[in-house]
Design a protein around this motif. Sequence first.
Motif, mmCIF file in Angstrom:
data_model
loop_
_atom_site.group_PDB
_atom_site.id
_atom_site.type_symbol
_atom_site.label_atom_id
_atom_site.label_comp_id
_atom_site.label_asym_id
_atom_site.label_seq_id
_atom_site.Cartn_x
_atom_site.Cartn_y
_atom_site.Cartn_z
ATOM 1 N N ALA A 152 0.840 -1.205 0.000
ATOM 2 C CA ALA A 152 0.000 0.000 0.000
ATOM 3 C C ALA A 152 0.872 1.251 0.000
ATOM 4 O O ALA A 152 0.586 2.222 -0.713
ATOM 5 N N VAL A 153 1.957 1.226 0.769
ATOM 6 C CA VAL A 153 2.895 2.354 0.785
ATOM 7 C C VAL A 153 3.529 2.515 -0.586
ATOM 8 O O VAL A 153 3.612 3.620 -1.133
ATOM 9 N N ALA A 154 3.983 1.403 -1.165
ATOM 10 C CA ALA A 154 4.621 1.451 -2.490
ATOM 11 C C ALA A 154 3.660 2.001 -3.535
ATOM 12 O O ALA A 154 4.042 2.829 -4.373
ATOM 13 N N ASP A 164 1.562 9.024 7.654
ATOM 14 C CA ASP A 164 1.462 8.651 9.062
ATOM 15 C C ASP A 164 0.951 7.223 9.112
ATOM 16 O O ASP A 164 -0.253 6.979 9.094
ATOM 17 N N VAL A 165 1.877 6.264 9.118
ATOM 18 C CA VAL A 165 1.476 4.860 9.126
ATOM 19 C C VAL A 165 1.790 4.242 10.477
ATOM 20 O O VAL A 165 2.740 4.641 11.152
ATOM 21 N N MET A 185 8.685 -0.021 7.997
ATOM 22 C CA MET A 185 9.990 -0.507 7.539
ATOM 23 C C MET A 185 10.274 -0.073 6.107
ATOM 24 O O MET A 185 11.391 0.325 5.786
ATOM 25 N N LEU A 186 9.261 -0.126 5.256
ATOM 26 C CA LEU A 186 9.439 0.292 3.864
ATOM 27 C C LEU A 186 9.759 1.788 3.803
ATOM 28 O O LEU A 186 10.644 2.206 3.061
ATOM 29 N N ILE A 187 9.077 2.573 4.589
ATOM 30 C CA ILE A 187 9.339 4.015 4.638
ATOM 31 C C ILE A 187 10.752 4.281 5.153
ATOM 32 O O ILE A 187 11.472 5.119 4.615
ATOM 33 N N GLU A 188 11.176 3.541 6.158
ATOM 34 C CA GLU A 188 12.534 3.716 6.694
ATOM 35 C C GLU A 188 13.592 3.333 5.662
ATOM 36 O O GLU A 188 14.640 3.974 5.573
ATOM 37 N N ALA A 246 10.887 2.130 -2.842
ATOM 38 C CA ALA A 246 9.551 1.750 -2.395
ATOM 39 C C ALA A 246 8.827 0.900 -3.445
ATOM 40 O O ALA A 246 8.240 -0.132 -3.123
ATOM 41 N N VAL A 247 8.901 1.321 -4.697
ATOM 42 C CA VAL A 247 8.196 0.594 -5.758
ATOM 43 C C VAL A 247 8.837 -0.772 -6.001
ATOM 44 O O VAL A 247 8.134 -1.777 -6.160
ATOM 45 N N LEU A 248 10.155 -0.826 -6.014
ATOM 46 C CA LEU A 248 10.845 -2.101 -6.213
ATOM 47 C C LEU A 248 10.526 -3.070 -5.075
ATOM 48 O O LEU A 248 10.224 -4.248 -5.312
ATOM 49 N N ALA A 249 10.566 -2.584 -3.842
ATOM 50 C CA ALA A 249 10.217 -3.433 -2.706
ATOM 51 C C ALA A 249 8.772 -3.915 -2.819
ATOM 52 O O ALA A 249 8.476 -5.089 -2.555
#
Length: 187
Positions: free
Chosen positions: A33-35, A72-73, A80-83, A100-103
């Motif tokens: 969802a973040v990606a 704000d997750v 972890m993805l944001i970090e 982010a997109v690759l992950a």
Amino acid sequence: MAGMGGTPVIILKDTRRETGTEAILNNIMAARAVANAVRSSMGPKGMDKLLVDSIGDVTITNDGVTILKEMDVQHPAAKMLIEAAKTQDKEVGDGTTTVAVLAGELLKRAEMLLDQKVHPTMIVKGYRIAADKAVEIAKSIAFDAQESDRPLLERIAKTAMTGKLAESPDSRMAGYAVDLVLNAMED
């Protein structure tokens, strides 16, 4: 509810512990969802995002790291993805959206493998083998840029600046960047 000495005690009612495949799939979903939130900001036709924080301040940007920093997750996998993206920005100064997109894509493929009953340990092992192979290939095609190859250096500078400027960088800007780097090397 008050505890000892009038200190409020907060009881969390909706907490639950997940284990196994359910937990893995929920982690994948949160990180993806973040990606997906930054995916559409990539590339020359990337779209801007309108971000509104908790006090109503508005930010309009297509910079991946800005979007990710403003999110704000609460989910640990999404955090972890944001970090990881923030670390990319801190260490390299570019590539946050790509991280982010690759992950997210790697997680999407992992989810497909989990659906086929591939064990998570095997998926991780496969990704490690793939990462080692990718590094090996990158090293085999890499070469040192020479100070005398100015057109190549300017193309590299132009590529690095693309996406960081409001407009596409022109040759003059790339030339200035190359001059600065070469002058710094001489000093």
